[in-house]
Design an enzyme around this catalytic site. Structure first.
Site, PDB file in Angstrom:
ATOM      1  N   SER A  98       8.632  -3.072  -9.451  1.00 55.22           N
ATOM      2  CA  SER A  98       8.487  -2.434  -8.146  1.00 55.22           C
ATOM      3  C   SER A  98       7.375  -3.006  -7.280  1.00 55.22           C
ATOM      4  CB  SER A  98       8.282  -0.924  -8.317  1.00 55.22           C
ATOM      5  OG  SER A  98       9.452  -0.329  -8.810  1.00 55.22           O
ATOM      6  N   SER A 141      10.453  -0.426  -6.072  1.00 56.44           N
ATOM      7  CA  SER A 141      10.411   0.753  -5.231  1.00 56.44           C
ATOM      8  C   SER A 141       9.277   0.740  -4.203  1.00 56.44           C
ATOM      9  CB  SER A 141      10.260   2.001  -6.111  1.00 56.44           C
ATOM     10  OG  SER A 141       9.003   2.009  -6.788  1.00 56.44           O
ATOM     11  N   LYS A 174       1.183   3.411  -0.985  1.00 57.98           N
ATOM     12  CA  LYS A 174       2.494   3.959  -1.332  1.00 57.98           C
ATOM     13  C   LYS A 174       2.417   5.476  -1.464  1.00 57.98           C
ATOM     14  CE  LYS A 174       6.102   3.103  -4.870  1.00 57.98           C
ATOM     15  NZ  LYS A 174       6.392   2.283  -6.081  1.00 57.98           N
TER      16      LYS A 174
END
Length: 518
Positions: free
Chosen positions: A203, A179, A84
């Site tokens: 997330s 996310s 990420k």
């Protein structure tokens, strides 16, 4: 020599076996995954950046040579991975670290995050950075999940018809979840065999649930937070996102600092037994633990199917475990005492200082303070404040948040006690169960995250009306990751194998509705 690998289904463990048998090299794997990204990322927008070809080829060649010479670092040796884009990578990696924000484009962290160093030492090849909800979805109220100014709108690899802005922006059935949206979608779309995401509250769980992946958010702080762009040190954690439980366990063995928790002899992979033996389950009533309508569009067919399949899963589990009983857990509203003791008030208070500490320790950054960031977004509103994310209410809340240190400590301690000792622990003890099971489309992860306890995902089914994956989630006491992995591996052995997306059909279903889209 033709290489026969189905990237949509291949796990890292399967690839490791092929590497060991000389059926493929790491250099070839890197090229296969780069080609997959080139082919599909234009639509999916799951990947923000890939490392330069020459760096990837050099890293892969070195690992291939080590293997030829009889040195294999472990199960991650020579396997590509995506991480990420809120996890810091130093300039020599050839990758940005932007958190999806144009304000961080061109900035250079001075060193790799702790977990990046661990991955490299384990032999993983950092292929690139995955897209995310900008600033880990903290910046704005109800921005579209999976959108960032740098990466664009991440699309689900499963959903027919694509993302519906304005209808499904936060929890609706077409969005990929956030996310860690890109980290999840990239794995489901065969752009990497596994990935690393992060979670504050949901997330990892939400995007994994919607991509038919296994994930686990570990107990707070057993995965070091150094080098992860923060929301709060009281809830943030990195975690693995995988197509198999063995891959999850192998990644967790690398990510967890064993000095901060009790790792089982033989590592977390030793917990991959495929057996429900001695695991007692307490289950939550799905209708009571379903997202409220304000968070999830009410699609009757979808709701009915999920409720039906969750109930069916409960029935199947009752036939294979010794103890399977209904339990009651405090609600999200009860966890915050009706909002009077909301742990997020503490998170808002520390965000400014944490963000500015990070910004002061990177080079060539366009912003140095929270005020700078807010102004930058205003000055670049056409790109940073589009209709899909037209506010920065989270940043403004943090700018003005104040709380005395004693009040902060009291709020954190109270939240931990309510959701931990008097919440999850109490339910487990009073009901004589080991884990709590609930629907994936529900807020169980909020209770676990507030307690600082681990929570994990369980893939289950796919919505008839648009193809979106859905599943369940489980939680337990702190430092019981091995127990959750045992349950995940038993689930994997009990329920049908996860299905890959029909990616070409998905893209065609979307492109046919947008003039000029190829």
């Amino acid at each position: 020599m033709a290489i026969s690998i189905n990237l949509l289904t291949a796990t890292a463990s399967e690839l490791q076996a092929k590497l060991a048998s000389n059926s493929v090299t790491s250099r070839q794997l890197v090229r296969l995954y780069l080609d997959q990204i080139v082919q599909y990322n234009g639509y999916l927008k799951a990947v923000i950046a890939v490392a330069p070809d020459e760096l990837l080829d050099e890293a892969a060649a070195k690992l291939d040579e080590e293997r030829t010479n009889g040195r294999v670092r472990g199960p991650l040796h020579g396997i590509p991975i995506l991480v990420k884009d809120n996890i810091a990578t130093s300039p020599d990696m050839g990758l940005p670290t932007t958190c999806g924000s144009l304000a961080l484009v061109g900035s250079n962290p001075r060193k790799n995050a702790w977990i990046i160093e661990r991955l490299i030492a384990a032999g993983a090849i950092i292929l690139g950075k995955a897209n995310l909800s900008e600033w880990s979805w903290y910046r704005s109220n109800f921005a579209d999940s999976g959108w960032s100014a740098v990466g664009g709108q991440t699309q689900s690899a499963y959903v027919r018809g694509g993302f519906h802005h304005g209808v499904d922006s936060t929890g609706g059935h077409s969005n990929p979840g956030g996310s860690s949206s890109g980290s999840a979608v990239a794995v489901s779309a065969g752009m990497a065999p596994f990935s690393i995401g992060t979670e504050t509250m949901g997330s990892l769980i939400m995007p994994s649930d919607r991509a038919a992946l296994y994930t686990i958010k570990p107990t707070l702080k057993i995965v070091p937070q150094d080098g992860i762009i923060p929301v709060t040190l009281e809830a943030d954690s990195a975690g693995p996102m995988t197509k198999s439980v063995l891959d999850l366990a192998n990644l967790l063995d690398v990510l967890v600092d064993s000095s901060q928790s009790t790792v089982p002899d033989g590592g977390y992979k030793s917990a991959v037994t495929g057996s429900w033996r001695d695991i007692r389950i307490g289950y939550l009533e799905p209708k009571q633990w379903f997202f409220p309508r304000k968070n999830l569009k009410d699609q009757k067919d979808a709701t009915d199917q999920m409720l039906r399949d969750w109930k069916s899963a409960y029935g199947k589990l009752k036939s294979v475990v010794k103890v399977m009983k209904p339990v009651k857990l405090l609600s999200v509203d009860e966890a915050s005492e009706g909002g009077k003791m909301d742990i997020w008030d503490a998170f808002h208070t520390t965000f400014k200082g944490l963000l500015e500490d990070y910004l002061q320790n990177i080079d060539n950054c366009q912003v140095r303070t929270l005020e700078d960031l807010i102004e930058f977004n205003k000055e670049h509103a056409s790109k940073e404040l589009p209709p899909s994310a037209n506010n920065q209410a989270g940043l403004i809340r943090a700018l003005h948040a104040t709380m005395e240190p004693e009040q902060y400590r009291k709020l954190i301690a109270s939240a931990r006690d309510r959701c931990g000792k008097r919440g999850i622990d109490k339910v487990l003890e009073e009901n004589g169960v080991d884990i709590i099971l609930g629907p994936g489309d529900g807020p169980l992860y909020i209770i676990a995250g507030t307690a600082g306890y681990p929570v994990a995902s369980l893939p289950l089914g796919y919505l008839d009306f648009n193809g979106r994956a859905f599943g369940m989630q489980i939680t337990t006491r702190a430092h019981q990751e091995a127990l959750l992995i045992r349950a995940q591996s038993a689930w994997e052995a009990t329920f049908p194998q996860r299905q890959p997306p029909r990616l070409d059909e998905i893209i065609q279903s979307r492109s046919s509705t947008i003039p000029g889209m190829a």
